[in-house]
Design a protein around this motif. Structure first.
Motif: not given
Ligand SMILES: C[S@@+](CC[C@H](N)C(=O)[O-])C[C@H]1O[C@@H](n2cnc3c(N)ncnc32)[C@H](O)[C@@H]1O
Length: 444
Positions: A276-281, A295-304, A313-317
């Motif tokens: 999920p994208v971050f909600h404004p609040d 960390n250049e993790v701007e994508n909301e899609v991660f490839l497993l 990157e998913l772990l960092l997220y």
């Protein structure tokens, strides 16, 4: 079919396509047309040699063999190479006197690619993204069909334009034929260099199995495309070539482009997980976004993937998503430092993050209607020839294989999460022991 194959063989000879007399084109049940050794073949023997002018491509073949009033205007309109190839295939299919007609006549009439699946067969993909990609591809074909033929007609190319007495469809240039032509291109066109590709008669009769089974070594010369035997080949053996050498393919891509999948998938199989994208609040949103951006993790899609079911990157997220206010300051230092950015922040954050990921993956797995075990039993039953109740189509079986491969990846992600948790518990226990043992020392 036999007759058109005979015509094709004659056409090959007339056009100086070399086919080693020790090989033949045979129709085999699972594979369609296939190349089989009639006699033993030694390593390094030449198997085939196709002159470049026989190849349907911009490297000479098109300009040499297509009427100039068709080739010249259409090749300078900026139509994509794939669409152009498809249009010329349609032309050759519809015009019996065209140079490539004998070749085009032996191309498959039907495909088992996912764009040809029935609703029911597509539904068998369950939550696989392939379903969505297939629908997008089908829509794209229709859009390209409409826009390309409108442009060709506006350009005044009579062959591709409706007349006062005949619509484009009546002339044979239908969406159905365009879909067929694109399917031929996707399942058989070759990349001959970075910029050139084309349909190579005869070379496109080789089927593929896992790369280790390939016994073909291609070589491009100034005037030909040649295939050599990369190993000894036995009498009666089918000769395989690898597909996707330049671009490793996942099972989903194979089913979209080639219409089959390997039983054990490919090393490129993957599951794209959307977070999920971050909600404004979202609490502490600025710090969280800053860390991810840095960390250049701007994508909301991660490839497993099979090899990497739990990408860093998913772990960092997950770790960043689950930060609490009092952690934000040192989290910034921790996640922006090269040495520590892939390490857990602390036990609390790590535990919560692993649980978060576990829930995410479970939710994804639960969105498929059946379990992995159930899917595997479907495949097993279908292999059981005595089972008369089994009426799964080839396409349904392929859909099931896709969802099996995806579920296996998701389960190995859960495994990887579990391993992290065990490791964390061990560290935690050891630390506790250390603290107990070192009770009298100052805290360090
Ligand atoms: C480059 S063509 C090979 C010639 C093709 N068999 C024919 O009849 O024209 C690629 C197509 O062959 C079939 N094919 C190749 N390898 C296969 C395999 N291992 N299992 C099933 N079908 C295969 C698929 O239909 C694929 O789209």
């Amino acid at each position: 079919e036999e007759e058109s194959l005979n015509e094709f063989n004659k056409w090959l000879i007339n056009n100086k396509v070399y086919k080693n007399p020790k090989i033949e084109i045979k129709v085999l049940e699972k594979y369609g047309r296939s190349i089989v050794a009639k006699q033993p073949i030694k390593k390094n023997e030449k198997l085939i040699s196709v002159p470049k002018l026989v190849i349907m491509s911009n490297m000479g073949g098109f300009s040499h063999h297509l009427p100039s009033e068709i080739y010249e205007p259409s090749s300078t309109m900026g139509i994509s190479p794939t669409n152009l190839q498809a249009i010329f295939l349609m032309y050759c299919k519809l015009n019996e006197r065209s140079f490539w007609h004998p070749y085009v006549s032996v191309l498959p009439k039907q495909f088992t690619t996912s764009i040809y699946f029935s609703e029911e067969e597509l539904d068998q993909l369950q939550s696989s993204k392939l379903k969505e990609f297939t629908i997008i591809r089908k829509d794209g074909i229709e859009r390209h069909y409409n826009s390309t033929f409108t442009r060709l007609s506006n350009r005044g190319i009579a062959e591709f334009s409706p007349t006062s007495t005949q619509t484009l469809q009546q002339k044979g240039y239908t969406l159905e034929l365009f879909t067929w032509a694109l399917s031929c291109v996707w399942s058989r066109a070759f990349s001959l260099s970075d910029s050139d590709g084309g349909m190579v008669p005869l070379a496109d009769m080789f089927n593929a199995e896992e790369i280790s089974k390939s016994k073909v070594q291609p070589k491009v010369t100034d005037s030909t495309l040649d295939y050599y035997a990369s190993d000894d080949i036995e009498i009666g053996e089918q000769i395989f070539t690898p597909y996707g050498v330049y671009k490793p393919l996942s099972s989903s891509q194979m089913l979209m482009d080639y219409g089959f999948v390997f039983n054990h998938g490919t090393p490129s199989d993957n599951v794209a997980i959307t977070v999920p994208v971050f909600h404004p609040d979202e609490p502490n949103i600025q710090v969280k976004q800053a860390i991810l951006e840095e960390n250049e993790v701007e994508n909301e899609v991660f490839l497993l993937t099979k090899k990497n079911p739990l990408p860093t990157e998913l772990l960092l997220y997950a770790r960043v998503k689950n930060l609490i206010t009092k952690e934000t300051k040192y989290a910034k230092i921790h996640f922006l430092s090269y040495q520590t950015k892939d390490q857990p922040l602390n036990v609390r954050n790590e535990k919560v993050s692993l649980r978060f990921l576990e829930n995410l993956i479970h939710r994804y797995l639960d969105s498929y209607e059946t379990t992995l075990d159930f899917d595997k039993s479907l495949i097993e039953n279908s292999n059981d020839n005595n089972n008369n109740n089994n009426n799964l189509s080839f396409n349904s079986l392929n859909s099931i294989k896709i969802r099996i491969s995806e579920k296996e990846i998701l389960l190995s992600t859960l495994d990887a999460i579990e391993k992290k948790r065990e490791k964390l518990n061990n560290i935690n226990n050891n630390n506790n022991n250390n603290i107990n043992n070192n009770n009298n020392e100052s805290d360090s």
